[in-house]
Every structure is written in C-alpha cells, then in structure tokens.
Motif scaffolding. Structure first.
Motif, PDB file in Angstrom:
ATOM      1  N   PHE A   1       0.818  -1.217   0.000  1.00 24.49           N
ATOM      2  CA  PHE A   1       0.000   0.000   0.000  1.00 24.49           C
ATOM      3  C   PHE A   1       0.849   1.264   0.000  1.00 24.49           C
ATOM      4  N   TRP A   2       2.000   1.203   0.649  1.00 18.98           N
ATOM      5  CA  TRP A   2       2.855   2.382   0.724  1.00 18.98           C
ATOM      6  C   TRP A   2       3.327   2.836  -0.657  1.00 18.98           C
ATOM      7  N   LYS A   3       3.295   1.946  -1.626  1.00 22.61           N
ATOM      8  CA  LYS A   3       3.666   2.314  -2.993  1.00 22.61           C
ATOM      9  C   LYS A   3       2.476   2.863  -3.782  1.00 22.61           C
ATOM     10  N   HIS A   4       1.261   2.682  -3.243  1.00 23.05           N
ATOM     11  CA  HIS A   4       0.042   3.109  -3.935  1.00 23.05           C
ATOM     12  C   HIS A   4      -0.883   3.830  -2.950  1.00 23.05           C
ATOM     13  N   PRO A   5      -0.435   4.899  -2.299  1.00 22.13           N
ATOM     14  CA  PRO A   5      -1.235   5.531  -1.242  1.00 22.13           C
ATOM     15  C   PRO A   5      -2.498   6.207  -1.777  1.00 22.13           C
ATOM     16  N   VAL A   6      -3.588   6.012  -1.060  1.00 19.30           N
ATOM     17  CA  VAL A   6      -4.851   6.676  -1.365  1.00 19.30           C
ATOM     18  C   VAL A   6      -5.403   7.204  -0.053  1.00 19.30           C
ATOM     19  N   GLY A   7      -5.503   8.536   0.069  1.00 19.24           N
ATOM     20  CA  GLY A   7      -5.953   9.124   1.326  1.00 19.24           C
ATOM     21  C   GLY A   7      -7.036  10.147   1.122  1.00 19.24           C
ATOM     22  N   THR A   8      -7.057  11.157   1.985  1.00 18.31           N
ATOM     23  CA  THR A   8      -8.113  12.177   1.940  1.00 18.31           C
ATOM     24  C   THR A   8      -7.536  13.579   1.803  1.00 18.31           C
ATOM     25  N   GLY A   9      -6.274  13.687   1.399  1.00 15.48           N
ATOM     26  CA  GLY A   9      -5.616  14.981   1.323  1.00 15.48           C
ATOM     27  C   GLY A   9      -5.943  15.755   0.060  1.00 15.48           C
ATOM     28  N   PRO A  10      -5.472  16.990  -0.014  1.00 14.53           N
ATOM     29  CA  PRO A  10      -5.760  17.850  -1.165  1.00 14.53           C
ATOM     30  C   PRO A  10      -4.980  17.470  -2.425  1.00 14.53           C
ATOM     31  N   PHE A  11      -3.976  16.573  -2.276  1.00 17.22           N
ATOM     32  CA  PHE A  11      -3.207  16.119  -3.430  1.00 17.22           C
ATOM     33  C   PHE A  11      -3.311  14.603  -3.535  1.00 17.22           C
ATOM     34  N   GLN A  12      -3.277  14.100  -4.754  1.00 21.60           N
ATOM     35  CA  GLN A  12      -3.359  12.661  -4.968  1.00 21.60           C
ATOM     36  C   GLN A  12      -2.056  12.139  -5.566  1.00 21.60           C
TER      37      GLN A  12
END
Length: 395
Positions: A57-68
């Motif tokens: 997952f650390w290589k493909h992070p998906v979160g809730t921040g303003p940048f993807q």
C-alpha cells in the motif's frame, strides 16, 4: 513510531456511526489520544486500496488529502497532483514535485535558476545569504524541536553523573548557536521546547563553566574513574532541522571537551545507520534530536527518556536513562485528563531529568525555509511539515 503505536494499543473498538462519524472506544485512559490521532500518519486512508495492495500500500497511497499520488521514482522524484474533488476545494496549484537533493549547494543553484520553487533544510549561512536576494523569500518561525547530545548512561564513564554534568558544563551553547546556527536557535535546558505547553521554563540552567567541569572530572578521578577520559562521538552525515550543521557541531563539542581534558573521536555514519547504531547502544556520545509529531510533552519526554523505550530495534531512549520516579510521573500524566495537572507532572519529571543529566539539551531551532518570490500562500509549519494546500504560483 511510538506515539501512534500507543494509541492503537489503547483502542478496544472502532465503530462507524455514519459516513462521516467514527466512534472509538479505548481500553484505558490515554490523555494524548486526540492529539496523537491528529498526527499526519493517522490520516484516514482508503480501505479498498489497503485491501487491494496490502503490504504494498505504501507504494500506492490513497488518502483524503488535497493532493493525490501520481508517481514515485524512489530517491529521484515524487509527484502529486491536485485533487479536484477535495472537500475543501481544489488547491490553487496543479501539483507538487518533490526532488531529493543531498547537496545544499546544488539546491541553492536550482532555486536561483528557477528549477525549483522551495528549498528546505539549508545551512543557516546559506539562508542568510539568500535572504539578500530580492527574488527570494525566507520564512522563519519558532519550531517545536530539540537538538541534544545523547550520553549512553549504560557505558562507563558516562554512568557517573559527575562526568555527564562535566560534559554539560564544558559546552558553551550560546557560542554553539552563533557558530553552527547563525543565531537562529535558542539555548535548551529541557527537551520540551518552550513553544509547547508543559515546558519547564523556570528551570535554572547549568551555565557554561569549564572550571566546574574540571572540578567534577577531578572528583570522579579521585574516586577511581580512569583518566584520561576518551570517548567516541557519533555524528550523522546529513543535516536535520534540529541539527543543521552536524559536522560543525561535532567539531565544536570535540574542541570544548578537549579544553577540560576529555579526548573525543568523531565517528560519522549516514543518517539511518547513525540512528540505528545509537538505538542499539553502540555509541558513547551522539548527536540527536526530535521534532514534534504532535503538540504534547509526552511525545518528547516519554518517547526520548522513558525506560519503556530502551531496546535495540527502534527505542528512542538512546541515552538508556532509567529512573523509576520519572517513569511513574510520565505514566500518571498519560492517564490524567486535566491539562494543568498534566503540566505539573511533566514539570516534576523535567526537574528530575535535569538533576540526573542523562543528556545535554543543546538547542531549540527556528524553522526556516527559502522560496522563490513567485510562491505565495505557503505557510511554514513549526513541525517542519510541508503544508501546500493554500500555496499559489505566479505564472
């Protein structure tokens, strides 16, 4: 990292109340829970992505921040793109590219040539020089950090309090601030920075006093401590926000100790190896520091000086300091929900730590960064984190 590991261990259950509300039940009181969960590593991530990528997952992070996340060429370039559907609105800039460049001189040239827009972690003298350039903006604010000299309390002669106090008295921290920080730091007396609640700002410091240092060393020698004292001083290769010129700082300490009769050998390791070796207790003296993960004294005192955090696989108590009274005070502060009562407990712990002198607090540094005058809206954070959502770039 210690703080959020503690939080996770304290969690009994997590229940989704509605799409925007989560209910967390703890097994035991933990006063720093809310500030811990506000840390950047505790941000909400996509459960779908975690299930899909698992350990990758650390290589493909998906979160809730303003940048993807867009792409990452390890040790070369990390690219983020602005997220159009962010709940606070799309950032003004189209994205961010992070370029790791080890040599500060190269980063300065890149900034002046317009190849990069922001440069951080530059030596103080470089920043002072750039501040004279009309097309460069220098930001500065008091940080939440501490740079210190760790002393391995498990190793003779540093197991003798008089030797540790002598080392403290032998170092002119005011002069160190001038020579290694260009004046952009304040002298530390405790690990908790004065920008953080609970810092014991009323402690009376051990002032620079080489004659007292010699007296303490002579008293220890009279009781059988072998002389001359020869110590190794571990130093990292690359600067940190709290240790902006590590080699220069190490040489300053070496020269200071030589004046009172302590011989010092400087041992240099790249940063990850430096801290790995000190965690394992291989050092006698070592340069170290801490920048706040969260605005709570527990993050400095428990993390860096509690006996729970002595181990060979990541424990941050590199001084190997053991004091049951301090441990009990810090444990009580963890479960006390009244902040003023907690502050009293932390002040008591700092008094005992000061008396034992397990390490030498050196400085609390100012956080500084350099940016092109084309950048606006970038807010310098006291923890040295990059917050770029409000940034703009003139076209």
């Amino acid at each position: 990292m210690i703080p959020y590991v503690q939080s996770f261990e304290a969690i009994e259950s997590v229940t989704a109340v509605d799409p925007l509300t989560v209910k967390v039940r703890l097994k035991r009181p933990f006063a720093a829970f809310l500030t811990t969960m506000a840390m950047f590593p505790a941000s909400i991530v996509s459960p779908t992505a975690v299930k899909k990528y698992e350990g990758e997952f650390w290589k493909h992070p998906v979160g809730t921040g303003p940048f993807q996340f867009d792409s990452w060429n390890v040790n070369q370039q990390l690219t983020l793109l602005s997220f159009d559907d962010h709940w606070r609105g799309r950032p003004e800039i189209d994205g961010v590219i992070f370029l790791p460049v080890g040599e500060s001189a190269v980063r300065v040239k890149q900034l002046l040539r317009g190849e990069i827009d922001i440069a951080d972690n530059l030596p103080p003298a470089e920043i002072d020089s750039l501040a004279k350039n009309p097309h460069v903006i220098v930001q500065e604010k008091a940080g939440m950090n501490t740079g210190y000299l760790t002393m391995n309390n498990d190793k003779a002669p540093l197991d003798d309090q008089r030797i540790r106090e002598a080392i403290w008295c032998a170092i002119d921290r005011d002069q160190l601030i001038k020579s290694a920080y260009s004046g952009h730091a304040t002298k530390a007396v405790t690990l908790v920075p004065p920008t953080l609640w609970g810092s014991h700002t009323d402690l009376t410091d051990r002032e620079y006093d080489p004659e007292k240092a010699k007296q303490l060393l002579a008293a220890a020698a009279a009781d059988g401590v072998p002389t001359p004292i020869r110590l190794q001083l571990f130093v990292m290769t690359d600067p940190r926000p709290y240790m902006q010129q590590p080699r220069q700082t190490a040489i300053f300490i070496k020269d200071s100790l030589a004046k009172v009769g302590i011989e010092t050998e400087i041992v240099t390791n790249e940063n990850s190896q430096h801290f790995r070796r000190m965690t394992r207790g291989e050092h006698q003296l070592g340069l170290a520091g801490w920048t706040a993960d969260m605005p709570d004294p527990d993050n400095f005192l428990y993390t860096l000086l509690d006996l729970d955090n002595i181990n060979d696989v990541g424990g941050n108590n590199m001084s190997r300091y053991r004091n049951q009274k301090v441990h009990d005070l810090l444990a009580q502060a963890k479960v006390e929900m009244n902040q003023e009562t907690r502050a009293e407990l932390y002040r008591a712990a700092q008094e005992q730590i000061f008396a034992d002198a397990p390490l030498v607090p050196l400085v609390h540094t100012s956080v500084r960064n350099v940016q092109s005058d084309a950048v606006s809206g970038y807010l310098l954070h006291p923890s040295s984190l990059n917050r770029l959502r409000l940034s703009k770039l003139a076209k």
